[in-house]
Design a protein around this motif. Structure first.
Motif, PDB file in Angstrom:
ATOM      1  N   GLY A 100    -100.403  63.277  33.928  1.00 29.31           N
ATOM      2  CA  GLY A 100    -101.865  63.350  33.804  1.00 29.31           C
ATOM      3  C   GLY A 100    -102.329  63.777  32.427  1.00 29.31           C
ATOM      4  O   GLY A 100    -103.517  63.677  32.102  1.00 29.31           O
ATOM      5  N   ARG A 101    -101.404  64.250  31.603  1.00 22.52           N
ATOM      6  CA  ARG A 101    -101.807  64.660  30.245  1.00 22.52           C
ATOM      7  C   ARG A 101    -102.009  63.436  29.375  1.00 22.52           C
ATOM      8  O   ARG A 101    -101.254  62.473  29.465  1.00 22.52           O
ATOM      9  CB  ARG A 101    -100.715  65.504  29.598  1.00 22.52           C
ATOM     10  N   THR A 102    -102.969  63.470  28.499  1.00 26.61           N
ATOM     11  CA  THR A 102    -103.175  62.340  27.590  1.00 26.61           C
ATOM     12  C   THR A 102    -102.521  62.658  26.243  1.00 26.61           C
ATOM     13  O   THR A 102    -102.191  63.811  25.954  1.00 26.61           O
ATOM     14  CB  THR A 102    -104.676  62.068  27.381  1.00 26.61           C
ATOM     15  N   PHE A 140     -83.933  61.319  35.725  1.00 26.65           N
ATOM     16  CA  PHE A 140     -84.124  62.742  35.412  1.00 26.65           C
ATOM     17  C   PHE A 140     -85.107  62.950  34.250  1.00 26.65           C
ATOM     18  O   PHE A 140     -85.840  63.932  34.244  1.00 26.65           O
ATOM     19  CB  PHE A 140     -82.772  63.420  35.144  1.00 26.65           C
ATOM     20  N   VAL A 141     -85.131  62.019  33.290  1.00 27.63           N
ATOM     21  CA  VAL A 141     -86.128  62.131  32.200  1.00 27.63           C
ATOM     22  C   VAL A 141     -87.536  62.007  32.792  1.00 27.63           C
ATOM     23  O   VAL A 141     -88.434  62.797  32.475  1.00 27.63           O
ATOM     24  CB  VAL A 141     -85.908  61.048  31.114  1.00 27.63           C
ATOM     25  N   THR A 173     -90.649  64.903  32.663  1.00 25.59           N
ATOM     26  CA  THR A 173     -92.011  64.725  32.120  1.00 25.59           C
ATOM     27  C   THR A 173     -93.028  64.527  33.262  1.00 25.59           C
ATOM     28  O   THR A 173     -94.167  64.952  33.137  1.00 25.59           O
ATOM     29  CB  THR A 173     -92.070  63.533  31.141  1.00 25.59           C
ATOM     30  N   GLY A 174     -92.575  63.902  34.357  1.00 28.33           N
ATOM     31  CA  GLY A 174     -93.486  63.675  35.485  1.00 28.33           C
ATOM     32  C   GLY A 174     -93.890  64.967  36.165  1.00 28.33           C
ATOM     33  O   GLY A 174     -94.976  65.070  36.730  1.00 28.33           O
ATOM     34  N   VAL A 222     -92.673  58.677  28.482  1.00 28.18           N
ATOM     35  CA  VAL A 222     -94.087  58.290  28.589  1.00 28.18           C
ATOM     36  C   VAL A 222     -94.386  57.777  30.005  1.00 28.18           C
ATOM     37  O   VAL A 222     -95.465  58.043  30.548  1.00 28.18           O
ATOM     38  CB  VAL A 222     -94.449  57.244  27.508  1.00 28.18           C
ATOM     39  N   THR A 223     -93.406  57.085  30.614  1.00 30.22           N
ATOM     40  CA  THR A 223     -93.592  56.619  31.998  1.00 30.22           C
ATOM     41  C   THR A 223     -93.847  57.814  32.918  1.00 30.22           C
ATOM     42  O   THR A 223     -94.758  57.785  33.759  1.00 30.22           O
ATOM     43  CB  THR A 223     -92.337  55.848  32.482  1.00 30.22           C
ATOM     44  N   GLY A 224     -93.059  58.874  32.750  1.00 33.28           N
ATOM     45  CA  GLY A 224     -93.239  60.081  33.578  1.00 33.28           C
ATOM     46  C   GLY A 224     -94.581  60.734  33.327  1.00 33.28           C
ATOM     47  O   GLY A 224     -95.277  61.134  34.262  1.00 33.28           O
ATOM     48  N   ALA A 225     -94.967  60.829  32.047  1.00 31.08           N
ATOM     49  CA  ALA A 225     -96.238  61.491  31.710  1.00 31.08           C
ATOM     50  C   ALA A 225     -97.433  60.697  32.242  1.00 31.08           C
ATOM     51  O   ALA A 225     -98.436  61.277  32.640  1.00 31.08           O
ATOM     52  CB  ALA A 225     -96.335  61.664  30.191  1.00 31.08           C
ATOM     53  N   LYS A 226     -97.329  59.374  32.252  1.00 30.55           N
ATOM     54  CA  LYS A 226     -98.473  58.551  32.685  1.00 30.55           C
ATOM     55  C   LYS A 226     -98.529  58.340  34.197  1.00 30.55           C
ATOM     56  O   LYS A 226     -99.595  58.311  34.784  1.00 30.55           O
ATOM     57  CB  LYS A 226     -98.409  57.179  31.990  1.00 30.55           C
ATOM     58  N   PHE A 227     -97.360  58.166  34.820  1.00 27.81           N
ATOM     59  CA  PHE A 227     -97.364  57.789  36.244  1.00 27.81           C
ATOM     60  C   PHE A 227     -96.644  58.796  37.138  1.00 27.81           C
ATOM     61  O   PHE A 227     -96.448  58.524  38.324  1.00 27.81           O
ATOM     62  CB  PHE A 227     -96.711  56.403  36.412  1.00 27.81           C
TER      63      PHE A 227
END
Lengths: 424, 68
Positions: free
Chosen positions: A264-266, A253-254, A258-259, A46-51
């Motif tokens: 930027g995806r919600t 690496f995780v 995701t990053g 989630v950290t990668g997806a958000k930031f």
């Protein structure tokens, strides 16, 4: 000595070092890779997806945090030959002993439930029903311990640790920008928009997943069960450092996976959702993320359930070693199986409050973590117990700073989990 | 038959509780005296820990009450 003789001598020396390391290695490496459990992988995803890559540098800072805390358990276990629970009872009396033991039991059991949630979520992506997952996982976990050999358990655990490295090829599959990754890993900065409550929450969550109470109890008991002596401390520290390095490497690496594809995806709130979303973009990377999530839950589960069984065995005086057969240590294995079966069953109950349990874990862990860390520092400063292995002044400055920071941040994290709008 | 099973369950559970209480008492006796050197720093840390836990449990209790 000619060149070839020197080369051969050097080769023999390195080979011998690796051979000794492989004999001694175990508790540090396993506990650190198990630290990247289902909850940890969810946090990093989630950290990668958000930031995106913006918080990679923060993960690097977690390496010394993890190392310095866990290294103390190696020294304490090797010198006292006592697990952490027994050490607390012995040093601080029964009040603090019971508090730690019962809190550990509750925290471990709740965390075990979250590991099963992670494993069932991961395998349901491949169409495997939760009930099948839980039955198969429980059988494998039982088979791992019934042979009555710590060595065998450890080597099987090593295999699952290797699977934890699956995120490394996954990251190469998504073709990240190497320059961006390196810049974000080594140059501390904040994402565009500056500091916010959300960033603060995620920084705290990443610290929260780095040090958990069960890790302290597990590694110290494992050091004792493995029979490590004072002369092995240097190897144990090296093992812990290598483990800390790999736990941070896997986390990075995780975030890279995701990053790169999900930034930027919600709607990405868990590792399972991240794996599903990834499958639509890059099927192979999504598949590896799901396999990794299952493995993370499994590694976490085998260590957490053992941490509780060891602690109870130490305090109640039951035989408590993986080197004993079931008939020789019935209560030790009974408590291990009981924790596994009940935690697995809870996940299968329709309408069970799994979200509430996940939230509760963070809060309950914060009631135990400060106590376990404070006891660790006090014990490591007792010259009568530790002798020449007690904390030095620089070690005290580093560890006390780390412990105070962990206590403050994990408490704020728990408060934010309880009262989401507290800092807004 | 049912009475026998009932008796067995009651006696069995009773024995387990009795043994557990006995064991807990033994543990309390064994670890009655703390062995850590109680320096000023240690005493201060333990007092701070108690205050921290009391406040945290109070907050948890408040959350629980307001949730109900």
């Amino acid at each position: 000595m000619n060149f070839w003789a020197k080369l051969f001598y050097g080769y023999r020396k390195v080979a011998k070092t690796i051979k000794i390391y492989l004999l001694i290695a175990g508790p540090g490496l396993i506990v650190m890779l198990a630290d990247n459990d289902a909850g940890g992988i969810t946090t990093y995803s989630v950290t990668g997806a958000k930031f995106g890559y913006n918080l990679l540098w923060f993960l690097v800072l977690l390496l010394p945090v993890a190392y310095y805390v866990q290294e103390m358990t190696v020294r304490l276990g090797a010198v006292t030959k006592r697990g952490h629970a027994e050490a607390i009872f012995h040093a601080f009396g029964s009040f603090w002993g019971w508090f730690s033991l019962l809190d550990l039991m509750l925290t471990d059991w709740l965390t075990l439930v979250t590991e099963f949630i992670g494993m069932t979520a991961a395998l349901s992506i491949f169409g495997i029903p939760p009930v099948i997952t839980i039955i198969i996982v429980s059988i494998i976990m039982m088979l791992m311990v019934i042979n009555g050999s710590y060595w065998t358990w450890e080597k099987i655990a090593f295999l699952f640790c290797l699977v934890n490295l699956i995120y490394i090829p996954a990251a190469f599959m998504v073709h990240p920008s190497v320059n961006d990754v390196l810049y974000n890993t080594f140059i501390p900065h904040l994402p565009k928009g500056g500091f916010s409550n959300e960033i603060f929450f995620f920084l705290m969550a990443n610290i929260g997943t780095t040090i958990a109470p069960w890790m302290i109890f597990f590694q110290q008991s494992a050091v004792v069960d493995k029979g490590m002596l004072e002369k092995d401390i240097a190897w144990g520290k090296m093992d812990t450092f290598i483990g800390s390095f790999f736990t941070v490497l896997v986390a990075i690496f995780v975030v890279v996976v995701t990053g790169t594809l999900l930034y930027g995806r919600t709607g990405i709130e868990s590792a399972g959702q991240a794996a599903l979303a990834l499958m639509n973009i890059n099927h192979s990377a999504g598949t590896l993320l799901a396999i990794g999530l299952f493995d993370a839950g499994f590694l976490g589960a085998i260590c957490i359930s053992l941490a509780s069984s060891w602690a109870f065995g130490e305090v109640f005086g039951w035989a408590h070693s993986l080197n004993l057969k079931i008939r020789e240590a019935p209560w030790f294995y009974a408590s291990y199986f009981f924790a596994l079966l009940t935690a697995g069953t809870v996940v299968l109950i329709p309408g069970a409050p799994l979200v509430l349990i996940t939230l509760f874990v963070q809060v309950i862990a914060v009631t135990l973590l400060p106590a376990a860390l404070v006891f660790l520092i006090i014990l490591l400063n007792d010259e009568d117990v530790m002798g020449k292995y007690k904390n030095t002044l620089p070690q005290n400055i580093i560890t006390i700073t780390i412990v105070v920071l962990i206590i403050i941040l994990s408490t704020l994290y728990a408060l934010t989990a309880l009262f989401p709008n507290i800092f807004s | 038959m049912l009475k026998k099973i009932n008796d067995f369950l009651i006696h069995g559970i009773g024995n387990i509780i009795k043994n557990t209480i006995h064991e807990v008492r033994g543990i309390n006796k064994r670890y009655n005296i703390p062995h850590a050197k109680m320096t000023k720093g240690v005493r201060f840390s333990l007092i701070m820990l108690r205050i921290y836990l009391i406040v945290l449990v109070g907050i948890l209790f408040y959350k629980f009450i307001t949730l109900l």
